[in-house]
Design a protein around this motif. Structure first.
Motif, PDB file in Angstrom:
ATOM      1  N   ALA A 811       0.944  -1.018   0.162  1.00 47.48           N
ATOM      2  CA  ALA A 811       0.011  -0.009   0.025  1.00 47.48           C
ATOM      3  C   ALA A 811       0.804   1.303  -0.215  1.00 47.48           C
ATOM      4  CB  ALA A 811      -0.947  -0.164   1.213  1.00 47.48           C
ATOM      5  N   ARG A 812       1.820   1.201   0.573  1.00 48.72           N
ATOM      6  CA  ARG A 812       2.859   2.518   0.813  1.00 48.72           C
ATOM      7  C   ARG A 812       3.523   2.586  -0.547  1.00 48.72           C
ATOM      8  NH1 ARG A 812       5.570   1.544   6.679  1.00 48.72           N
ATOM      9  NH2 ARG A 812       4.047   2.644   7.893  1.00 48.72           N
ATOM     10  N   ARG A 813       3.951   1.423  -1.169  1.00 49.39           N
ATOM     11  CA  ARG A 813       4.507   1.688  -2.661  1.00 49.39           C
ATOM     12  C   ARG A 813       3.378   2.366  -3.514  1.00 49.39           C
ATOM     13  NH1 ARG A 813       5.738  -3.391  -2.736  1.00 49.39           N
ATOM     14  NH2 ARG A 813       7.527  -3.129  -1.662  1.00 49.39           N
ATOM     15  N   VAL A 814       2.255   1.809  -3.398  1.00 49.37           N
ATOM     16  CA  VAL A 814       1.272   2.355  -4.459  1.00 49.37           C
ATOM     17  C   VAL A 814       0.884   3.703  -4.338  1.00 49.37           C
ATOM     18  CG1 VAL A 814      -1.139   2.040  -4.998  1.00 49.37           C
ATOM     19  CG2 VAL A 814       0.222   0.045  -4.922  1.00 49.37           C
ATOM     20  N   GLU A 815       1.002   4.270  -2.857  1.00 50.84           N
ATOM     21  CA  GLU A 815       0.723   5.395  -2.640  1.00 50.84           C
ATOM     22  C   GLU A 815       2.045   6.312  -2.988  1.00 50.84           C
ATOM     23  OE1 GLU A 815       0.974   7.729   1.640  1.00 50.84           O
ATOM     24  OE2 GLU A 815      -1.129   6.472   1.449  1.00 50.84           O
ATOM     25  N   ALA A 816       3.018   5.992  -2.977  1.00 46.38           N
ATOM     26  CA  ALA A 816       4.415   6.690  -3.217  1.00 46.38           C
ATOM     27  C   ALA A 816       4.424   6.875  -4.686  1.00 46.38           C
ATOM     28  CB  ALA A 816       5.613   6.016  -2.677  1.00 46.38           C
ATOM     29  N   ILE A 817       3.846   5.777  -5.482  1.00 49.48           N
ATOM     30  CA  ILE A 817       4.026   5.960  -6.893  1.00 49.48           C
ATOM     31  C   ILE A 817       2.753   6.611  -7.416  1.00 49.48           C
ATOM     32  CG2 ILE A 817       3.687   4.517  -9.108  1.00 49.48           C
ATOM     33  CD1 ILE A 817       5.041   2.065  -7.888  1.00 49.48           C
ATOM     34  N   THR A 818       1.679   6.528  -7.001  1.00 43.96           N
ATOM     35  CA  THR A 818       0.516   7.471  -7.317  1.00 43.96           C
ATOM     36  C   THR A 818       0.280   8.749  -6.775  1.00 43.96           C
ATOM     37  OG1 THR A 818      -1.151   6.524  -5.650  1.00 43.96           O
ATOM     38  CG2 THR A 818      -0.691   5.441  -7.954  1.00 43.96           C
ATOM     39  N   GLY A 819       0.951   8.806  -5.787  1.00 44.61           N
ATOM     40  CA  GLY A 819       0.955  10.218  -4.982  1.00 44.61           C
ATOM     41  C   GLY A 819      -0.645  10.590  -4.445  1.00 44.61           C
ATOM     42  N   GLN A 820      -1.383   9.669  -4.367  1.00 36.55           N
ATOM     43  CA  GLN A 820      -2.834   9.971  -3.786  1.00 36.55           C
ATOM     44  C   GLN A 820      -2.945   9.160  -2.239  1.00 36.55           C
ATOM     45  OE1 GLN A 820      -5.561   8.190  -6.626  1.00 36.55           O
ATOM     46  NE2 GLN A 820      -5.026   9.551  -8.208  1.00 36.55           N
ATOM     47  N   GLN A 821      -3.657   9.958  -1.653  1.00 31.28           N
ATOM     48  CA  GLN A 821      -3.728   9.481  -0.280  1.00 31.28           C
ATOM     49  C   GLN A 821      -5.136   9.563   0.234  1.00 31.28           C
ATOM     50  OE1 GLN A 821      -1.645  12.174   2.542  1.00 31.28           O
ATOM     51  NE2 GLN A 821       0.567  11.574   1.699  1.00 31.28           N
ATOM     52  N   ASP A 825      -4.504  10.505   7.718  1.00 32.97           N
ATOM     53  CA  ASP A 825      -3.968  10.258   9.252  1.00 32.97           C
ATOM     54  C   ASP A 825      -3.638   8.997   9.307  1.00 32.97           C
ATOM     55  OD1 ASP A 825      -4.848  12.704   9.958  1.00 32.97           O
ATOM     56  OD2 ASP A 825      -7.030  12.096  10.302  1.00 32.97           O
ATOM     57  N   ASN A 826      -4.192   7.841   8.293  1.00 33.91           N
ATOM     58  CA  ASN A 826      -3.794   6.590   8.687  1.00 33.91           C
ATOM     59  C   ASN A 826      -3.580   5.897   7.260  1.00 33.91           C
ATOM     60  OD1 ASN A 826      -4.725   6.329  11.593  1.00 33.91           O
ATOM     61  ND2 ASN A 826      -6.691   6.695  10.572  1.00 33.91           N
ATOM     62  N   TYR A 827      -2.533   4.808   7.370  1.00 34.52           N
ATOM     63  CA  TYR A 827      -2.456   3.893   5.999  1.00 34.52           C
ATOM     64  C   TYR A 827      -3.733   2.825   6.422  1.00 34.52           C
ATOM     65  CZ  TYR A 827       2.104   5.619   5.677  1.00 34.52           C
ATOM     66  OH  TYR A 827       3.114   6.555   5.518  1.00 34.52           O
ATOM     67  N   ALA A 828      -4.321   2.521   5.233  1.00 35.86           N
ATOM     68  CA  ALA A 828      -5.421   1.586   5.018  1.00 35.86           C
ATOM     69  C   ALA A 828      -5.133   0.329   4.210  1.00 35.86           C
ATOM     70  CB  ALA A 828      -6.593   2.438   4.758  1.00 35.86           C
ATOM     71  N   VAL A 829      -5.167  -0.795   4.874  1.00 37.23           N
ATOM     72  CA  VAL A 829      -5.313  -2.143   4.085  1.00 37.23           C
ATOM     73  C   VAL A 829      -6.311  -2.792   4.263  1.00 37.23           C
ATOM     74  CG1 VAL A 829      -4.025  -4.374   4.080  1.00 37.23           C
ATOM     75  CG2 VAL A 829      -2.825  -2.166   4.899  1.00 37.23           C
ATOM     76  N   PRO A 830      -6.988  -3.018   3.070  1.00 41.97           N
ATOM     77  CA  PRO A 830      -8.396  -3.825   2.980  1.00 41.97           C
ATOM     78  C   PRO A 830      -8.216  -5.196   3.530  1.00 41.97           C
ATOM     79  CG  PRO A 830      -7.821  -2.776   0.705  1.00 41.97           C
ATOM     80  CD  PRO A 830      -6.641  -2.765   1.683  1.00 41.97           C
ATOM     81  N   VAL A 831      -9.162  -5.444   4.446  1.00 40.98           N
ATOM     82  CA  VAL A 831      -9.250  -6.900   5.036  1.00 40.98           C
ATOM     83  C   VAL A 831      -9.350  -7.963   3.953  1.00 40.98           C
ATOM     84  CG1 VAL A 831     -10.587  -8.433   6.573  1.00 40.98           C
ATOM     85  CG2 VAL A 831     -10.392  -5.890   7.133  1.00 40.98           C
ATOM     86  N   ARG A 832     -10.074  -7.855   2.858  1.00 38.44           N
ATOM     87  CA  ARG A 832     -10.406  -8.651   1.821  1.00 38.44           C
ATOM     88  C   ARG A 832      -8.825  -9.027   1.210  1.00 38.44           C
ATOM     89  NH1 ARG A 832     -14.598  -7.440  -2.815  1.00 38.44           N
ATOM     90  NH2 ARG A 832     -15.936  -7.514  -0.731  1.00 38.44           N
TER      91      ARG A 832
END
Length: 874
Positions: A811-821, A825-832
């Protein structure tokens, strides 16, 4: 009335008359004639022959009966006797016995005291108590102490006091310690009695001071007293042992070998160090007799003091200058051995060479220690005359050595024989905890964060497997070898230093500073005897222990080849200078190395990352590849752990220091006790040492027949994969490695048989070692193929947490590439997404993980609706 009062009233002319007569005779020069005018001495003198009337009661009439007079005298005698007892007066009569009762005794008792004492002394009777022998005050020494001790009354008093200590001393628990030790010594036909110096100091301070300052004069006195007490217990003990040697233990002041100076000469010193060399046992002359070959007279005895050689002048019978021959029949020998004691590696100041001293072992102390053992020696620091040094230097030079009186091995405090019943009961209670294996792994190096796989491997290496002898010519090692290969800054050397402190016996060395002979053995020429002798290297000194080698990759290839035999056959063959022999090196080798270029490259094969050859790699049972990966969550926790450790250890933090001292007192002051945290599931370092010692001494796990099939299946699949990939080479040694690791894990639980959990744990560690050495692309395929072995009986929460951290990194890698948050306040990981990754490990229900402490301690929480896992941004 006092006659001296009447003398004052004598007229002066009467007093001067004898003096004038005497003076006249003296003046004549012939002296006084005592027989002349002898009758004048009996002439009447009126003024001296009468008594004064003052004080005389003429009205007194003696009308008491004989019985009353006797009763009055008896009461007076009893009163005087009681006064003598209270005031501690010692008289010729027995204490408390009235004179009137003594008159009723027989004639033998009413004989003069001096004559009776002479007769009893001639008859050999010991009547010290009845005669009231006067005690000597040892505090009032007259003259030099050495001469004062040499006096026979002082020697008897010291012997009497020490014998009373052996007979009557009682410890805190109410046991007669030394009386029981004397009985055990006589029962086992030994000649050594160990005495605590503090017990002597508390009961006889003066004797303790003399013993420390003049041990050569005091020890024979104590030995004679100990033999007297032994003869009281067993009258025939003198037929077994000629003398008793008192061994003084626990002297409060301990010196360093490099701090011994001239003022320590002829005093009792206590030093510690490592035995590096040991000579053979020689017979030394103790009491020598010589035969004069000309007249046949027997000369002697001559006592060997050790300072210089005995040289005879002339025969007292025929006055011949020789020749003389040793009388073999009358001469008395004693066992003699010399060892070299070197400073412990951890106690040598930085930049200094380790100092060493020669220690002389006599009588029953010979062969009590071996090279490589760390010992504490209490003995007499003495000098010896050496003619060779004097001839070389041209002025008097004396070499110094220590004549050992007591030898204690440092490992003895944790040996199974030294464990108390309470310790053994506590250890057995801990073994009944089903999580004791996890608690032991958690207690390994508590000051180092993470690295659970390394800590588990170290725990298995500390417990070790079982050594087997299938036949008289075949032997299978039970020690587990381990290699730590990884990036710098991952605490590899810190792990080795921790093992050195916690292991029962460990030798630490570095690859660059160790040569082939330094690791195995060296042949030297003895400077005294001129014989070729062997000096053991690090592997020989670590026999029955662990050999820790840091910077393993920096060793020369020739030096590294020299330890091939030691790592598998656990022996070192020597063929040098006419010496052909084998030395034992039964130890575990734990090595730390860096990859080529300093960092491990996961895109390359294992052989391309390290300069070690396959023969040396196949001898390691556990191979841990440590990668310094960038993980914000893990790095933040690591930083918090390190900063907190520094904060707790800062000297200005008084509260933390006080808490650390309390915790150190509860845990016994073991290594890393102050940094072990407040986790109640962790064992103290002292208890961990005792647990390991007890397990190694008493537990011998066996492998059941049903477990061999699973091990053989895993080995066959590993061999198939190793032929395709280019990771760690798999050989038959790794099949034995899995058996050794399963036995070590069973020993951690003090089990007699290996169960399925132990087999699964050994297989999992072997697979992790194999998979970690592969390329990154091959690792995923191998983990999927061996999934049932890697996840079997594994920690459920740990596996899910590992998958959750992988999702968080994505999730952090995708956020760093896309630049979208999505959430600032939080990092979010889907339970699925987490559920999909956990299905690969056959885990479908995540609710127990979300309710566990591991989920909360990691900083995660469930979002509203339970569809996302949230982690607050730093």
């Amino acid at each position: 009335m006092d006659p001296r009062e009447n003398e004052e009233a004598v007229p002066s002319d009467v007093e001067d008359e004898p003096s004038r007569v005497a003076g006249s005779e003296v003046e004549d020069g012939e002296g006084e004639d005592l027989m002349d005018n002898l009758e004048a001495d009996y002439r009447p003198m009126e003024h001296l022959d009468r008594y004064e009337g003052d004080g005389i009661d003429d009205a007194y009439v003696d009308d008491v009966t004989e019985e009353e007079r006797f009763a009055a005298r008896l009461a007076a005698e009893r009163e005087l006797a009681e006064r003598d007892v209270v005031e501690g007066r010692l008289t010729g009569r027995r204490r408390g016995l009235p004179a009137a009762l003594e008159e009723e005794l027989d004639d033998d008792e009413r004989r003069p005291r001096r004559r009776r004492r002479l007769e009893e002394a001639q008859a050999g009777m010991d009547d010290d108590e009845e005669l009231g022998e006067v005690e000597i005050n040892l505090d009032e020494a007259r003259g030099p102490i050495r001469e004062w001790i040499a006096q026979e009354p002082v020697r008897r008093e010291v012997s009497r006091r020490f014998a009373r200590l052996l007979r009557t001393f009682i410890d805190d628990s109410g046991d007669a310690v030394y009386r029981q030790r004397v009985r055990d010594m006589c029962r086992e036909n030994r000649a050594t009695l160990e005495v605590n110096y503090l017990d002597i100091a508390n009961t006889m301070p003066v004797v303790a001071i003399w013993l420390a300052d003049h041990p050569r004069e005091m020890l024979p006195i104590l030995g004679e007293a100990a033999k007297e007490v032994a003869l009281e217990e067993f009258a025939e003990f003198s037929n077994v042992q000629e003398s008793v040697f008192v061994r003084i233990a626990n002297i409060p002041l301990q010196e360093s070998i490099r701090d011994l100076r001239h003022f320590h000469l002829n005093q009792l010193v206590r030093v510690d160090g490592v035995v590096t060399r040991r000579t053979g046992v020689y017979p030394q002359l103790q009491r020598t007799f010589y035969d004069c070959l000309k007249c046949g007279a027997v000369l002697g005895p001559y006592f060997q003091t050790g300072d210089r050689e005995i040289k005879l002048g002339s025969c007292p019978s025929c006055e011949a200058k020789g020749p003389f021959q040793v009388n073999v029949k009358e001469t008395v020998y004693r066992n003699y051995q010399k060892i070299t004691l070197q400073e412990s590696p951890g106690s040598v100041p930085a930049g200094r060479l380790p100092r060493s001293k020669e220690v002389i072992l006599l009588h029953d102390l010979v062969d009590s220690v071996r090279p490589g053992e760390e010992i504490i020696v209490t003995g007499i620091y003495q000098h010896s005359f050496e003619a060779a040094q004097n001839a070389r230097h041209g002025f008097p030079v004396y070499s110094v050595n220590i004549e050992a009186n007591h030898v204690q091995k440092k490992g003895d405090q944790y040996s199974a024989a030294k464990l108390t019943d309470d310790d053994k009961a506590e250890i057995r209670a801990l073994s009944r905890d089903p999580r004791i294996g996890e608690r032991i792994v958690k207690s390994i190096a508590p000051s180092i964060y993470g690295h659970q796989n390394i800590k588990q491997g170290i725990a298995l290496a500390l417990f070790g497997g079982q050594e087997k002898h299938p036949s008289a010519t075949h032997r299978l090692r039970g020690d587990i070898n381990m290699l730590l290969l990884g990036d710098p800054g991952t605490a590899k050397s810190q792990f080795l230093k921790y093992i050195e402190k916690v292991a029962h016996r460990a030798v630490y060395t570095t690859g660059k500073g160790a040569s082939a002979v330094g690791l195995t053995a060296a042949v030297h020429k003895d400077a005294i005897t001129g014989e070729w002798t062997l000096e053991g290297g690090a592997l020989v000194l670590a026999d029955r222990g662990l050999c820790l080698i840091d910077e393993f990759d920096k060793m020369n290839d020739q030096d590294r080849v020299s330890i091939h035999e030691a790592m598998e056959q656990q022996s070192i063959s020597i063929s040098k200078a006419g010496i052909v022999t084998q030395l034992q090196a039964r130890c575990s080798v734990i090595a730390a190395a860096n990859p080529i270029g300093g960092r491990y490259d996961s895109s390359k094969t294992f052989s391309e990352n390290v300069e070690l050859t396959d023969p040396i790699l196949s001898r390691f049972d556990i191979l841990c590849v440590i990668k310094d990966t960038v993980d914000p969550v893990n790095d933040e926790k690591l930083a918090e752990f390190v900063v907190g450790s520094h904060a707790r250890s800062h000297p200005d933090d008084i509260a933390a220091e006080r808490a650390a001292e309390e915790q150190r007192g509860e845990e016994g002051g073991g290594a890393d006790a102050s940094t072990s945290g407040s986790d109640p599931s962790m064992l103290s370092q002292q208890m961990l040492r005792k647990y390991i010692t007890y397990a190694k001494q008493t537990c011998r796990p066996k492998l059941q027949m049903a477990d061999y099939d699973k091990v053989a299946q895993v080995y066959a699949e590993l061999r198939r994969e190793s032929s395709v990939t280019h990771g760690m080479p798999i050989a038959v040694r790794h099949l034995e490695s899995m058996i050794r690791m399963s036995e070590a894990r069973a020993a951690m639980h003090l089990r007699e048989y290996v169960n399925d959990d132990d087999i699964d744990c050994a297989i999992r560690i072997m697979l992790e070692s194999f998979v970690a050495t592969q390329k990154l692309s091959v690792q995923k395929a191998l983990r999927k193929k061996f999934r049932k072995f890697l996840s079997a009986k594994a920690d459920f929460n740990g596996l899910v947490l590992l998958k959750l951290q992988e999702c968080l990194r994505d999730a952090r890698r995708v956020e760093a590439i896309t630049g979208q948050q999505e959430d600032r306040d939080n990092y979010a990981v889907p339970v699925r997404q987490l559920e999909e990754r956990c299905r690969d490990m056959d885990i479908y229900d995540l609710k127990p993980f979300f309710d566990s402490e591991a989920f909360r301690d990691a900083g995660f929480r469930l979002g509203e609706g339970g569809q996302q896992v949230l982690l607050a941004r730093a």
